[in-house]
Design a protein around this motif. Sequence first.
Motif, mmCIF file in Angstrom:
data_model
loop_
_atom_site.group_PDB
_atom_site.id
_atom_site.type_symbol
_atom_site.label_atom_id
_atom_site.label_comp_id
_atom_site.label_asym_id
_atom_site.label_seq_id
_atom_site.Cartn_x
_atom_site.Cartn_y
_atom_site.Cartn_z
ATOM 1 N N LEU A 99 0.844 -1.199 0.000
ATOM 2 C CA LEU A 99 0.000 0.000 0.000
ATOM 3 C C LEU A 99 0.880 1.250 0.000
ATOM 4 C CD1 LEU A 99 -2.724 -1.011 2.616
ATOM 5 C CD2 LEU A 99 -2.707 -1.373 0.143
ATOM 6 N N GLU A 100 0.335 2.335 -0.482
ATOM 7 C CA GLU A 100 1.098 3.586 -0.565
ATOM 8 C C GLU A 100 0.742 4.549 0.557
ATOM 9 O OE1 GLU A 100 0.620 5.272 -4.411
ATOM 10 O OE2 GLU A 100 1.664 3.641 -5.454
ATOM 11 N N THR A 101 -0.507 4.503 1.031
ATOM 12 C CA THR A 101 -0.935 5.433 2.070
ATOM 13 C C THR A 101 -1.629 4.660 3.185
ATOM 14 O OG1 THR A 101 -3.110 5.844 1.071
ATOM 15 C CG2 THR A 101 -1.263 7.269 0.388
ATOM 16 N N ILE A 102 -1.847 5.361 4.307
ATOM 17 C CA ILE A 102 -2.541 4.757 5.439
ATOM 18 C C ILE A 102 -3.354 5.851 6.130
ATOM 19 C CG2 ILE A 102 -0.614 5.163 7.037
ATOM 20 C CD1 ILE A 102 -1.311 2.466 8.351
ATOM 21 N N PRO A 103 -4.585 5.551 6.571
ATOM 22 C CA PRO A 103 -5.388 6.570 7.267
ATOM 23 C C PRO A 103 -4.722 6.979 8.571
ATOM 24 C CG PRO A 103 -6.445 4.419 7.387
ATOM 25 C CD PRO A 103 -5.325 4.284 6.427
ATOM 26 N N THR A 104 -4.577 8.275 8.755
ATOM 27 C CA THR A 104 -3.788 8.783 9.883
ATOM 28 C C THR A 104 -4.495 9.951 10.550
ATOM 29 O OG1 THR A 104 -1.764 8.203 8.676
ATOM 30 C CG2 THR A 104 -1.539 9.696 10.563
ATOM 31 N N ILE A 105 -4.498 9.950 11.863
ATOM 32 C CA ILE A 105 -4.932 11.114 12.634
ATOM 33 C C ILE A 105 -3.671 11.861 13.056
ATOM 34 C CG2 ILE A 105 -5.991 11.918 14.775
ATOM 35 C CD1 ILE A 105 -7.880 9.521 14.620
ATOM 36 N N VAL A 106 -3.533 13.098 12.615
ATOM 37 C CA VAL A 106 -2.358 13.897 12.947
ATOM 38 C C VAL A 106 -2.701 14.795 14.127
ATOM 39 C CG1 VAL A 106 -0.719 15.626 12.140
ATOM 40 C CG2 VAL A 106 -1.540 13.849 10.567
ATOM 41 N N ARG A 107 -1.892 14.694 15.174
ATOM 42 C CA ARG A 107 -2.126 15.499 16.371
ATOM 43 C C ARG A 107 -0.881 16.299 16.711
ATOM 44 N NH1 ARG A 107 -4.898 11.008 20.420
ATOM 45 N NH2 ARG A 107 -6.854 10.730 19.259
ATOM 46 N N GLU A 108 -1.092 17.488 17.226
ATOM 47 C CA GLU A 108 0.009 18.298 17.745
ATOM 48 C C GLU A 108 0.266 17.835 19.178
ATOM 49 O OE1 GLU A 108 1.866 20.417 16.239
ATOM 50 O OE2 GLU A 108 0.787 20.601 14.332
ATOM 51 N N LEU A 109 1.285 17.022 19.372
ATOM 52 C CA LEU A 109 1.586 16.438 20.671
ATOM 53 C C LEU A 109 3.005 16.792 21.089
ATOM 54 C CD1 LEU A 109 0.198 12.850 19.912
ATOM 55 C CD2 LEU A 109 -0.923 14.559 21.355
ATOM 56 N N ASP A 110 3.197 17.045 22.383
ATOM 57 C CA ASP A 110 4.568 17.228 22.859
ATOM 58 C C ASP A 110 5.179 15.861 23.139
ATOM 59 O OD1 ASP A 110 3.825 16.366 25.483
ATOM 60 O OD2 ASP A 110 3.260 18.405 26.044
ATOM 61 N N ASP A 111 6.444 15.847 23.539
ATOM 62 C CA ASP A 111 7.149 14.582 23.742
ATOM 63 C C ASP A 111 6.481 13.719 24.815
ATOM 64 O OD1 ASP A 111 8.956 15.361 21.829
ATOM 65 O OD2 ASP A 111 10.500 15.980 23.251
ATOM 66 N N ASP A 112 6.072 14.339 25.911
ATOM 67 C CA ASP A 112 5.476 13.573 27.007
ATOM 68 C C ASP A 112 4.133 12.971 26.599
ATOM 69 O OD1 ASP A 112 7.617 14.258 28.628
ATOM 70 O OD2 ASP A 112 6.636 16.079 29.355
ATOM 71 N N GLU A 113 3.298 13.772 25.966
ATOM 72 C CA GLU A 113 1.998 13.274 25.515
ATOM 73 C C GLU A 113 2.169 12.130 24.515
ATOM 74 O OE1 GLU A 113 -0.597 17.449 25.755
ATOM 75 O OE2 GLU A 113 0.616 16.975 23.987
ATOM 76 N N SER A 114 3.107 12.288 23.607
ATOM 77 C CA SER A 114 3.348 11.260 22.598
ATOM 78 C C SER A 114 3.799 9.956 23.245
ATOM 79 C CB SER A 114 4.411 11.727 21.599
ATOM 80 O OG SER A 114 3.988 12.879 20.915
ATOM 81 N N THR A 115 4.698 10.065 24.203
ATOM 82 C CA THR A 115 5.210 8.871 24.877
ATOM 83 C C THR A 115 4.106 8.117 25.586
ATOM 84 O OG1 THR A 115 7.408 9.842 25.181
ATOM 85 C CG2 THR A 115 6.797 8.043 26.658
ATOM 86 N N ILE A 116 3.250 8.831 26.290
ATOM 87 C CA ILE A 116 2.170 8.180 27.038
ATOM 88 C C ILE A 116 1.205 7.473 26.095
ATOM 89 C CG2 ILE A 116 0.160 8.623 28.510
ATOM 90 C CD1 ILE A 116 1.831 10.877 29.811
ATOM 91 N N ILE A 117 0.847 8.124 24.994
ATOM 92 C CA ILE A 117 -0.041 7.494 24.015
ATOM 93 C C ILE A 117 0.623 6.272 23.401
ATOM 94 C CG2 ILE A 117 -1.167 7.786 21.764
ATOM 95 C CD1 ILE A 117 -1.643 10.711 22.522
ATOM 96 N N MET A 118 1.906 6.392 23.059
ATOM 97 C CA MET A 118 2.635 5.284 22.447
ATOM 98 C C MET A 118 2.659 4.067 23.361
ATOM 99 S SD MET A 118 5.769 3.592 22.645
ATOM 100 C CE MET A 118 6.816 4.764 23.516
ATOM 101 N N VAL A 119 2.949 4.280 24.640
ATOM 102 C CA VAL A 119 3.015 3.161 25.587
ATOM 103 C C VAL A 119 1.636 2.564 25.802
ATOM 104 C CG1 VAL A 119 3.494 2.505 27.971
ATOM 105 C CG2 VAL A 119 5.084 4.009 26.749
ATOM 106 N N ASP A 120 0.645 3.409 26.039
ATOM 107 C CA ASP A 120 -0.701 2.912 26.332
ATOM 108 C C ASP A 120 -1.296 2.130 25.165
ATOM 109 O OD1 ASP A 120 -0.621 3.964 28.845
ATOM 110 O OD2 ASP A 120 -1.840 5.731 28.396
ATOM 111 N N SER A 121 -0.911 2.464 23.960
ATOM 112 C CA SER A 121 -1.473 1.778 22.798
ATOM 113 C C SER A 121 -0.828 0.423 22.558
ATOM 114 C CB SER A 121 -1.315 2.647 21.538
ATOM 115 O OG SER A 121 0.056 2.820 21.211
#
Length: 308
Positions: A99-121
């Motif tokens: 595939l060439e593309t993937i559906p994506t939700i783009v969010r303005e996240l800081d490093d801490d917010e990104s880390t927490i979402i990454m771990v929780d997911s």
Amino acid sequence: MKSSASKIKMSSYDSLFGEDEVTQATCDGERIQHISLSELFPFQNHPFKVLDDEKMEETKESIAKYGVLMPIIARPRLDGGYELVAGHRRKRASELLGLETIPTIVRELDDDESTIIMVDSNIQRENLLFSEKAFAYKMKLDAIKSQGKRTDLTSAQLGQKLEKSKTSIEIVAEQADDSRNQIKRYIRLTELIPTLLDMVDNKKLAFNTAVELSYLSHDDQELLLEKMVDLDVIPSLSQSTKLKKYSNDGSLSEAVIDVILSETIAKPVQVTLKKEKLGKYFPQNYSSEQMEEVITTLLEAWHNEQNL
């Protein structure tokens, strides 16, 4: 598989949100963008391994049949493109499908917010390695601690992130399947040298033993590893506790390690089980060999549980 992939045009999203293939609105107001896979970069120091294994095959089959049902989450990069926050396995499966593309939700996240979402997911996934959980818990704990120190948040924002009556480790534990003390033990594993940590992942070194060894300095761990190879032994929990004590005192040496590890060699364990004591647990017609086979099977199961 290639022919199946060629038919995927994110039809599930098109039917829900219209035919715009570039940007679509979600039900909660966020936007889904079909972003090129080449513009997506992995999360920095991502602790979870993305393997082309059986689980990946299942993900590929699902995407080939239904499309990517759950959008990935990414954030803009200063250098261009997007950093992947959640959805590394979906991205990899999409790549394997061509595939060439993937559906994506783009969010303005800081490093801490990104880390927490990454771990929780990812933290609830089955069959995670000890090292994956160890570094994931450490990253999330550090992110929560960092949020508590920030001065650029409003009181309302900070209140949503941290409850003042709770410590950072308590917050992590409330959102995980592991207790506070168990999470602390997992995080201790991040202090192991890579070879010893690999032994834990491969269940050659018991978890609790590894936690004790994590208190050794890296130099002492390297010295211990050399002796483990030379003597072909694995430290027991009691031995690792002794090693920890000598290391913390600054008196751990090659000679001391030799003495401690040689305890296993010098005192081989011999256990004798009398047949009359075992008789009540087995049918009368069971031979000694049959009894031994059953006992060995049960011991192997017990041993595997101890390593967990």
